[in-house]
Design a protein around this motif. Sequence first.
Motif, short mmCIF file in Angstrom:
data_model
loop_
_atom_site.label_atom_id
_atom_site.label_comp_id
_atom_site.label_asym_id
_atom_site.label_seq_id
_atom_site.Cartn_x
_atom_site.Cartn_y
_atom_site.Cartn_z
N UNK A 141 0.81 -1.21 0.00
CA UNK A 141 0.00 0.00 0.00
C UNK A 141 0.84 1.26 0.00
N UNK A 142 2.05 1.16 -0.50
CA UNK A 142 2.84 2.38 -0.60
C UNK A 142 2.20 3.29 -1.64
N UNK A 143 2.02 4.56 -1.28
CA UNK A 143 1.33 5.50 -2.16
C UNK A 143 2.25 6.65 -2.48
N UNK A 144 2.06 7.23 -3.65
CA UNK A 144 2.90 8.36 -4.03
C UNK A 144 2.61 9.59 -3.19
N UNK A 145 3.65 10.33 -2.93
CA UNK A 145 3.50 11.57 -2.19
C UNK A 145 4.21 12.70 -2.91
N UNK A 146 3.74 13.90 -2.70
CA UNK A 146 4.32 15.05 -3.40
C UNK A 146 4.72 16.14 -2.42
N UNK A 147 5.73 16.84 -2.80
CA UNK A 147 6.10 18.01 -2.01
C UNK A 147 6.74 19.03 -2.92
N UNK A 148 6.95 20.19 -2.38
CA UNK A 148 7.71 21.18 -3.13
C UNK A 148 9.17 20.75 -3.08
N UNK A 149 9.80 20.69 -4.24
CA UNK A 149 11.19 20.22 -4.27
C UNK A 149 12.18 21.36 -4.44
N UNK A 150 11.74 22.47 -4.99
CA UNK A 150 12.66 23.60 -5.14
C UNK A 150 11.86 24.89 -5.12
N UNK A 151 12.44 25.87 -4.49
CA UNK A 151 11.79 27.18 -4.44
C UNK A 151 12.35 28.03 -5.57
N UNK A 152 11.45 28.54 -6.41
CA UNK A 152 11.90 29.31 -7.56
C UNK A 152 12.14 30.77 -7.20
N UNK A 153 12.88 31.43 -8.06
CA UNK A 153 13.10 32.86 -7.89
C UNK A 153 13.01 33.50 -9.26
N UNK A 154 11.90 34.14 -9.48
CA UNK A 154 11.63 34.69 -10.81
C UNK A 154 12.51 35.92 -11.07
#
Lengths: 1103, 631
Positions: free
Chosen positions: A720-733
């Motif tokens: 039952x391993x499920x995918x997880x998401x997070x912010x991986x990088x903070x952008x700087x426009x």
Amino acid sequence: MNDMLQGKRFLGAVGMSVLLALVLCGTALGQQPAPGQQIDVSGRVTAPDGERIRGASVRIRGTTTSAITDDEGKYSLTAPSDAVLVFNRIGYRGVGVSVGGRTTVNVVMERAVTVLPEVVVTGYTTQKRADITGAVATVDVAGIQQQTSTSVLQRLDGQVPGVTVEAGGSPGSRTTVRIRGVSSFQNNDPLYIVDGTPVQDTYLNWLSPSEIGSIQVLKDASAASIYGSRASNGVVIIETRRGRPGPRRVSLDVRTGVATPTHGMDDILTLNALDYFKVVKTSYENAGTAVPRNIYGDPNNPTVPAYIWPNDGKGQSCSAAGPTCTTVVDPASYKYPSTLIMPGSPGTNWWKAVFGSGQYRDANLAVSGGGEDNAYHVSFNFLDQEGTAAFTRLQRGGVRINTAFNMGRTSVGENVALSRERHYGGLDDDALGEDNIIGKNIMQQPVVPVYDINGYFASGKAVGLSNLTNPLKIADAHQHDISTNDRIFGNVFAGFDAAHDLSLKTRLGFNLGQNSFHGFSPTTPENSEVTDVNGINENYNLFTEWTWSNTLNYTHTINQHNLAVLLGQEATKNTNRFEAGSCANLLNPDVDSRYIQDALCDPTTKNVSSSGGQASLLSYFGKADYNFADKYYLSVTLRRDGSSRLGPQNQWGTFPAVGAGWRLSRESFLSHNSLFSNMMLRFGWGVTGNQQIPAGRIVSQFGGDRGDTFYDIGGTSPTTIRPGFKQTAIGNVDLKWEEQRSTNVGLDLEFLEGRGTFSADVYRRNTNNLLFDPRTPAAAGSAAPPIVNIGKMRNQGIDFSIGYRSSTGGTLWSVTFNGSHYRNKILQIDNLGTESFTGPISLREQNPVINMLGEPIGAFYGLVADGYYKDSLDAAPFWDDGARPGRIKFKDLNGDGTITGADRAIIGSPHPDFTGGLDLNLRRGAWEVSATVLGTFGNQIFNAQKYWYVFRYFDTNVRSDLLANSVVLDGPCAPAPSPRTDYICPGKVTNPDAKYPRLDNSDAAFSRQFSSYWIEDGSYVRLRNLQVAYNLPPAWIRWVPAARVYVQAENLFTITGYSGLDPALPAWSTFGAAGDIRDQFRGVDEGSYPSNRTFTIGISTTF
Amino acid sequence: MKQQDRNRLLYGMAVVMLAAGVAYACKDFLNIPAQGTVIEQSLETKAGVEGSLIAAYRSLDCSSSSAGSWGCAASNWVWGSVPSGDAHKGSNAGDQQPINDIETFSWAVGEAEGYLNQKWSQAYEGVFRANATLNLLKRVQTLKPLEISTTDANSIKGEALFLRAHYHFEAYRMWGHIPYYFEADTTPVTLGGFRKANDLPLDSIVKLVIADLNSAIALLPAKPRNGDLGRATSWTAKAYKGRVQVYGAVRTPALWDSALATLRDVQANGPFKLETSFDHVWTGFTQYRNGPETILAFQASIKDGEPSGWNSNWGERLNFPHSGSHFGCCGFHQPSYQLVNFFAVDATGLPLALTNPNWNGTSGLTAAQGDTNFAAGAPGSLAPVDPRLDWTVGRDRVPYKDWGLHARGWIRDASYSGPFSPKKNVHEQGANAENNVGWQATQTNDVNIHIFRYADLLLLLAEAEIHATTGVLDNARTIVNQIRARAGKVAQGCGTITDTILTKAWPTCKTDAAIQPMAIPLVAVTPTLDTLATPWAVYKIGLYTTPFISVAQADSAVQYERRLELAMEGQRFFDLRRWRIADTEINSYITRERTRIPYLAGVTYTARDSLYPIPSIQLDLAPLLVQNPGW
């Protein structure tokens, strides 16, 4: 004639369709001669220093018509106006020159011994050496071609003032080239321009050094800013060999040799098992704890055991014989991998087990030549270099084809190199770090044997024998780890001579690379920390970069006004895609079965991934060079670059530069002086940019990782391993260009009738808007911090070179000394809330590096060691912190009564105060001797190897003088079981000048805190190269017109006070989320592949 | 010449076309999207929100983005166990030295900084991920009202709030003075965001945690959503709330009453129960995974396609016997002599420490009770011990679950940190719980890491019964007895008969089928006393038969029980602080233990140790943070 016009028309069509147009520089300028007409040609042949060359032969190519120069170096003959004159003279390099309708053809012949060429390739064009106002250094190609390292980059070491080179000794290792220090927290690699095509590559192994025709180093912004965007760290322009009009030349260079390490760990470490035990025993006794008996038995009567790991290992470390402590060993019970039996060794020399000599072979065959309308150079090369460490090797093969066709006003051509390298041995970049071949693995205890009783690899499995891996096993297991790099690099170009003084050029450069790696990790049943799962991993990377540049050149001369204008446009795009896969638990570990297939390994461990990147650059540039009477010089450059890596509002950067020169020697007040034949003052100022950060960082990125964000929420492991998401990088426009402003003032002198030369440049480089990804507070999550423009850095320094050449009694000799000094300083760090941030790598929880305001980048940081605590009174104030008599004493810098991290200070810097190189050349008759000595002074090394060979972390082997040279107390200082207030230590230090603190097993962390004790002077002087050559006379062997045989030695000796293996440390391959940050971790010795001492013999012939 | 003119024309055209081509190509030439990643908008779906929530759960233990040291372990063994007297750092002198600094309260060296930062980062990463989930959920609900059903949305929100409360509570237990981050704290870090001050009073931090838990309780379903046993339910949140209230009662005694109400509700109406026997609590056997005792556990998984074993019991992976054993490495988290001795019982099966001041041995190394318990003589002469000892501690000559006989050769450096091994986190040979990838796969398993289990809750309830104005003192005895009765069900058996060392040492393992299983039942001697004699130990456990008459008596019985039951589970240091006895307990522990473990000489627990120091790197990065007193 008609055919030729047809050809032109055809070419026109090609030009339109491929959008290629225009002229190969220098080959098609000038008037069209009326072909075939006989004219009288005369001229003078001189050496570059103006010396007139007598007795040179001048022959019309394809005929027997020839002449010989007279005492004045003059010749005259009658030749067709489109003829090619071939000039030859022993001791000089042959030259072929097109008459091109001229009646006066003066020729400068280069000596075989170092001389500076007159014309140098600078940005998108060529300039006369004398006309250059920027800081441009020309590399002595002959000198670098004597050396044997795989990459030309390593051969730049000590050749050019202001250029430092760091590389390890493994075959084909990565090189860190720095020009005038370091200007950025990010990547500081120079830009390499190979045959006009920009490339950023820290190996450059695909370029065979024997194919190099010239190398120029553009050091300051006024010279480099024509390359604007990527020129902040200087530009190295490499031109490969071209065919020249003249007879076909076939040259063959063959050499072979043998390399050994310059220094061995066996000079440093204890080689005798019982000697090592004395260290162990003393450490335990001094700590007041029982000495282990499991290996050597009775500590008072230790013996080398018959077995360090008997068949029934479970009783291995019992303190006395008993029912669970088996002492009877039955070899018949041996079973791999479960029941190993390892004999005790009286003293294994682990260094010798792994390191020895490596063969070197290199061959290069080149065919070149050309007519007045074509030139070609085709070469083949093969190199085979064994590493000095077992099973490491590099093989390289390559083909190069450089051609140019000249059809009236049009010229086309290409420079293409195909190469393949194969690295064997699977070493990480230069085998750095404690788990690699060197690291701590070479520090296995001497009692551990290399092999067990059945010939399998042994290791320190018993308690107290350290957690190391057998280094030979590592080498053996990785011998089939192959990294293959295939490369197609080159360009096609076309030029068009639009008018007398206007030419157009277009060039499409390409750099196509394909890299693959196949690796294997073995099981290690013999280890203390067993790995019982083997595995394979492979990866593929496909890399494509193209650069299309279009330039327009205009040159005009009116009277004494000389004007050259360059306008250009360039586009670059690169794409890469990386695919990786791995699988564990192989059914059969044989090399032929190492494939990722469900049946060949455990399919549940199979893992694949891919990643990629794309980036583009677009540029417009112009340059105008003006001089009046070769006396006053002015050059103005302007470049605009757009980078896809930067924010939409800040994509474009403008990079202006100006250069000015004043040739004082042409002024009337100096023109008659007898001392100086040339005196030129140069001034340059310019702006360059840097955008070497990963692509895609202007936006925030989201994603995740199976090992970071996925979770078995159903609790069933693993279904039952499920995918997880997070912010991986903070952008700087708002990301914008890192900008560097540099100022350079230079002086060139020639004196004593040109025999002496002196050149010096003083510079200051100020970098603004430094690109960096300062750490974010943990509350902002683990996403890669935004890359921001945060600070300022300054480099200032001086480069100089001084040379003299002369002939004394028939001996031609020259000596050149170059030196440089720079000082790097961080001037400003914004946005951090502090004035410093620590380096990117912690070594076992401690970080030796800091970047601090007012200090150089990557300075060493730690406590200040001040001898040893001499008695308990001395140690008392810091007793709670761990101070004891005989331990390293630290300064309480902030005076708060405790030794803490707050007492740390800058304790050293990896930046040298001075680096220099000395070149010597001697020539007498057919004999030549040349030598290069280089030195670096005032840099420090953080000797992290002390973790192992001084502090015996993880029970490693130690320095052979550790016991004899450590602090001794005249009484006990072992902890006593008494209340703390009575804690008294009667022992006093008897030898305060000892090299090492008291051996004390309970001093597990106090003395080894990172401090100035770990810092050593890294200065060294090394005889880089010594070559003795004999030029066989042309007629000596009938069919060989000329041959040169030589013997050569590299790194013959090193003078250094550094106590470790090799003071010439390669820089770690260090990457942060914002890219290559090697310069934040320099000069730390974590164990690297030592430099090689190489002896070679070779022959160069020309047919 | 005419030809040449034409050529010139051609080239002219070529140049024009070239320029045009360049201009066209440039239009979008510099606009290249980031590769191999997604933008936030692509997560604005139900799957995106669910995935974000999953990532928030994942922060319960070390992950590939957080590890580097073992400060991030879900069990808190570094912070809650090692400095409490339960355990030593273990291994040898040099390895993971920072834990030695933590154990000896000597922070001077500064190596422990990395560990501290690991823990801080792990907690706030969880907070960040929970808040990210809340914000993403809100956005999806606004943009696509039908995307997520109300039931799911409520539970997602409740789960995220629960996790946010948990992560803050973890930080609170460590540092006390912590900043509290809400989903509204979204100022970008580039503009100074995520640098809040830690100026809240301690009791209001507790209130914030409880407020989040209350919201979660209101939103969460009573049964785990989708049947996913790793998810928080309203009962999880309620149980957790009771725990937080007990912690808060240290400063706000009124919270005892709230805690009592909450915990009694969970006891009476909740789904949790004690496992039938103690060996089912910490185990790799799948049938006992997420049993009735589990309130909150890190769901470890193996063979899940992750190539390095990150999703296994990562935080515990050093805590296995060393090279002589099957596991091979690394001998950390070794139980202390004092802990082992604490399991000694008197004739009635109650802790010897209750009645005998010499329970912790009377002299130096060799006489330590921990050694003599098993080292000598016939079975009859062995001092009796609580059976939980041999589920908690690996001792020489005692079977180690079903891995054969624990031996001195399994210990990395006994002269440094004693002869014992941790045991609870170790999987059974028969459980098929071992991983097959990465470094030292033998020590990665899918034994769930209990963060909060029912026995823990019951003992907190017992404390509340003692201290709440509405509590019933003797209810504490009932609870303690309930736990002791369960502990008396089974003791360590032979486990295996294929290990020759074991059968050589204890031949009866071959012949006596009754002691061959890994877990063997104790025999009821009286209704309140169970006992069992094996060749290697005499197990005995009795119940408290007389009603508790004083708070002090009840407190010590509960506190003793808590140590016995939760030993090596990372709780004791926080308990000692909570009970305000850390200084006396730890210092008296050191006084004796340093006669066995030389490096403890000179070690003292001082006032500042009542709160861990905030990692200085975080103070640097967020200048509004103020360091704890004394640091």
